[in-house]
Write an enzyme that holds these catalytic residues in place. Sequence first.
Site, PDB file in Angstrom:
ATOM      1  N   PRO A 133       0.799  -1.231   0.000  1.00  0.00           N
ATOM      2  CG  PRO A 133      -0.979  -1.591   1.478  1.00  0.00           C
ATOM      3  CD  PRO A 133       0.310  -2.193   1.019  1.00  0.00           C
ATOM      4  N   GLY A 136       4.723   1.467  -3.750  1.00  0.00           N
ATOM      5  CA  GLY A 136       4.834   1.957  -5.118  1.00  0.00           C
ATOM      6  C   GLY A 136       6.060   1.384  -5.803  1.00  0.00           C
ATOM      7  NE  ARG A 257      10.108  -2.335 -15.649  1.00  0.00           N
ATOM      8  CZ  ARG A 257      11.024  -2.015 -14.742  1.00  0.00           C
ATOM      9  NH1 ARG A 257      12.308  -2.253 -14.990  1.00  0.00           N
ATOM     10  NH2 ARG A 257      10.673  -1.468 -13.598  1.00  0.00           N
ATOM     11  N   GLY A 353     -16.414   8.412 -32.760  1.00  0.00           N
ATOM     12  CA  GLY A 353     -17.327   9.484 -32.404  1.00  0.00           C
ATOM     13  C   GLY A 353     -18.181   9.129 -31.198  1.00  0.00           C
ATOM     14  N   GLY A 354     -19.438   9.527 -31.216  1.00  0.00           N
ATOM     15  CA  GLY A 354     -20.335   9.283 -30.087  1.00  0.00           C
ATOM     16  C   GLY A 354     -20.522   7.810 -29.788  1.00  0.00           C
ATOM     17  CD  GLU A 377       5.073  -6.298 -14.500  1.00  0.00           C
ATOM     18  OE1 GLU A 377       5.901  -6.084 -13.602  1.00  0.00           O
ATOM     19  OE2 GLU A 377       4.420  -7.350 -14.566  1.00  0.00           O
TER      20      GLU A 377
END
Length: 398
Positions: A133, A136, A257, A353-354, A377
């Site tokens: 937590p 990082g 990676r 588009g929409g 990663e």
Amino acid sequence: MPRELCRTEGLTDVQDEILKTVRAFVDDKIIPVATELEHADQYPAAIVDGMAELGLFGLTIPEEYGGIGESLLTYALVVEEIARGWMSVSGIVNTHFIVAYLLMQHGTEEQKRRYLPKMATGEVRGAFSMSEPGCGSDVSAIRTRATPRGDGYVINGQKMWLTNGGSSTLVAVLVKTDLGAPSAHRNLTTFLVEKPAGFGAVAPGLTVPGKIEKMGYKGVDTTELVFDDHAIGAAQILGGEPGRGFYQMMDGVEVGRVNVAARGCGVAWRAFELGVAYAQQRQTFGRPIAEHQAVLFRLAEMGTKVEAAHQMMVRAARKKDSGERNDLEAGMAKYLASEYCARVVEDSFRIHGGYGYSTEYEIERLYREAPMLLIGEGTADIQRMIIGRRLLEDYALR
């Protein structure tokens, strides 16, 4: 649809056959159900079983341990194909592969013979855990700790962002061990933690809370892993020797990676396919929008980015297969592929588009999935630090 993009030169007949089989599986078994399963956040059990039947869980595991014995390049190209269908499925095999790789490269012979044959069939499903937590990208800040007790250890702490946390049965976990080494990295050890699949209190002192709710990357379970005086034997230390965990995990992440780059390539490839098809179907002002210069330019940029990312990913995989150091190439591939993926997906979204905003269209799912690759990663900024430092090594003034 023709496949002029993402071609790889110099593949063997075996590699070509494997990719052809996986592509057919993706087209027939993954793409038709991916959006429905993703919206339901449902684990793709039937797809996973199908991959096990194809032998994909043992793709890189040596034949002597029951696998197929293929290269990292083959695996990366398979991941690219699977991610083109649904990125979450590629995550299921990616974490499994990293654990198998750690065992192949760093495990004792006893550990290899105990786990690899069952991993090759998919009977044992792998996951690996570094993050916490408050950790990082700063791996040296890990707080989960293994303390000697009797002939073994007890582990206490909380791990975070564990892909396959519920469905896995073998987790490679990086924890602190107080060895008194001057470097914080030398006080880290990788333990092979066995557990049953499921959630809740899965073993004495080991809890897998429910799935973490995510914006995208659904279907695959992402969890925490909580240790509370979890007893584990010294034989479960990867390689049998404490204090080598950081270097083992970094080796695995280097491979990871390449595979995140492959996932980025696959998602971008699919976004391009959707965009170029829609641009030829949708008409405005009496002609397909693909004939409008603005859209044509966008398609040109998308295709170029897909192809560039693919070729860089292939180079990084081949460098690792050769036994050479590839942290520069892997960092570049991951950085470029994830950034280009986000841009290609957004361009495809704009072409739609929409309709791209509707959950009925596949591009909506890709739009939510692409951001995960920017942080998985190692974030884009971490990749740039790695790339920059390595370039300074190579171009240092003498």
